[in-house]
Design a protein around this motif. Sequence first.
Motif, short mmCIF file in Angstrom:
data_model
loop_
_atom_site.label_atom_id
_atom_site.label_comp_id
_atom_site.label_asym_id
_atom_site.label_seq_id
_atom_site.Cartn_x
_atom_site.Cartn_y
_atom_site.Cartn_z
N THR A 51 -1.43 8.94 -14.93
CA THR A 51 -0.68 9.04 -13.69
C THR A 51 0.34 7.92 -13.71
O THR A 51 0.15 6.90 -14.37
N PRO A 103 2.33 14.80 2.12
CA PRO A 103 2.15 15.15 3.52
C PRO A 103 2.81 16.50 3.79
O PRO A 103 3.90 16.77 3.29
N ASP A 145 -1.11 4.35 -0.23
CA ASP A 145 -0.52 5.15 0.84
C ASP A 145 -0.67 4.43 2.17
O ASP A 145 -1.63 3.70 2.40
#
Length: 688
Positions: free
Chosen positions: A299, A424, A535
């Motif tokens: 990632t 989101p 986040d």
Amino acid sequence: MSPVSDSSNRVIPGPQEPEEKTYHPSDGLFTDAHVPDFDAYLALYKKSTEEPEEFWADVAQEFYWKKPPSGQMLQFNFDVNKGNIYIKFMEGAKTNICYNVLDRNVHERNLGEKVAYYWEGNSPNHHQTITYNQLLRNVCRCANALKLLGVKKGDRVAIYLPMIPELVYTMLACARIGAVHSIVFAGFSSESLCERIMDAQCNILVTADGVYRGDKLINLKKTASEALERCKESMASSVQKCVVVKHNAFRTNSDASNKLQTPWDESCDIWWADLMDGVSDECEPEWMDSEDPLFILYTSGSTGKPKGVVHTVTGYMLYTSLTFKYVFDYHHDDVYWCTADIGWITGHSYITYGPLANGATSVLFEGVPVYPHVGRLWEIIEKYGVSKFYTAPTAIRLLMKYGREPLQQYDLSSLRVLGTVGEPINPEAWLWYYDVVGQQRCPVIDTFWQTETGGHVLTPLPAATPLKPGSATCPFFGVQPAVLNEHGEELEGEAEGYLVFRKPWPGIMRGVYGNQERFESTYFRKFPGFYVTGDGCRRDKDGYYWITGRIDDMLNVSDVCSGHLLSTAEVEAALTEHPSVAEAAVVSRPHAVKGECLYCFVTLKDHKEFNRTLMEELKRKVREKIGPIATPDFIQNAPGLPKTRSGKIMRRVLRQIARNEKDLGDLSTLADPKVVEVLFSQRWEAAA
Ligand code: WT7
């Protein structure tokens, strides 16, 4: 990881407008739900956090153990001040995840004849049904073939395949023999593939000759060969054999075979079919310790170099299995479809391991949402009678553009649960998904999680959780979120700040491959005692969590069906490799379909000219270096970049320029405020 890359006072991006209306799952649809109401959720949640040993021991009972779990269930340290960070779950128990997701279904649950996958090709004419019996045999064959190539327990196998059954065979074959798979999304460039192969020192690469994505033919083997060449050049080549699947679709497409030149290296390359020829379809699994590595998945990291996220056998097995069961309220007669690619964690957890552990029937889709027509997804839902559907906000927004008409041509009455993941979801897309796709019948399950979390961590449960559009609602069992302020103080009640977790759950990552220091500094150093997600979030008066987006230098970019993280540093590094570029700074800008897109500022070297050709070259450069998902949408010439006196680029300011937000707030730390005016005045040059 810094909260923001500049001197902005505002740590967390603003929350979405609170949506007051809540949506309750429709009555009658969930008469036999695993978690029938919110009180049942609360009771189970309480048990999972107050009596975790019993909770997970119950979950473990369904699985097959060569040596059953005993002793301490969970050991961990999340506090860098107390020593190394580690997480161990059911250490000492022995099992095999491949056995549990296949043999157990075939031999203990009598599901051999049940369909594991409906494979649906890029072209609607290509499809295949694979039962659990067939899957098991194919996986065993592949496992034996890998053994023939010398693959042993602990060896790393790189997989660079499109969404074809062989991808599932190979990953499960690795799991069966204890090899660690490292799947690289087939949209990544040769350089990205090479980097990942080298980092994990993979012995084997499994790829395919090519694949169609929509009407675009992609020569995968060419990219794979280039990657191997590159590895050789850097004297770090570890790959001994490259196994190449001749992708079925091409056999029926003469046009493709004409166009496709498959580079071939006799000393290394071997056709999949030749390798599998005559190989036995039975293979004794390798019995693994709970904490043996299962896979590595890369990632993006904020330094630009991708991180190899490591997951281990037992915790990941239990967690993906349990989340799949509860979050989609899985029942035996469901047909489940997740549109993500297995090259991302969503596919690992919720196309392969989670569904198979439950003995589920899934759709495995190779194509894209709008090929050969914009109703393709709806057509597939009707064709297979999909009841549980899982996709990304970007796909929803893309399909919204075509209105209701394409949906109205298909019977979507089989749908029961609609899931979303990756970024989101804006309330508008949420409502469209709920109203138009689900006909107000199906709860929209907004699942928040990460490559690192292994499975869902914040999520509603279909029959239990009242929904609020845009909120990932409440923690899953065993997950204990907290909200911290900039100073690391825990905020109670309604609050906004950093989303962190105070304890591990079984599916959390165990490390960054070969780099304990990076593991600790990325996730644990900022707030000792907590896992830091990166986040921001807001917790409302009802205790619901609303993800407000990344608070580091990461961007959420999307391919057609799923959202993923990309670091600005990665893209900047690609841009500055171009001989004309002196400096680059990349920020995100909202995009109607993709959620976020890339807006790049480049400062050219003296006497270099900014023009359309250069812009195209730069876009190509990024595509080649990282892959098409990272292609910049905007590139703006920046004679100077806004910097602090200490030379730090003020990304906040660049973000506002990219978004044309004129109210820049406090610019007193800027070394040269004039730069900003110039950049604003040249915005017009930035048309994509
Ligand atoms: C980042 C993780 C998990 C599979 C896909 C992406 C963002 C993910 C949500 C959601 C708001 C979300 C976060 C997270 N994200 N799901 N439901 N609501 N944001 O995996 O590439 O590891 O990215 O995706 O920013 O940190 P990934």
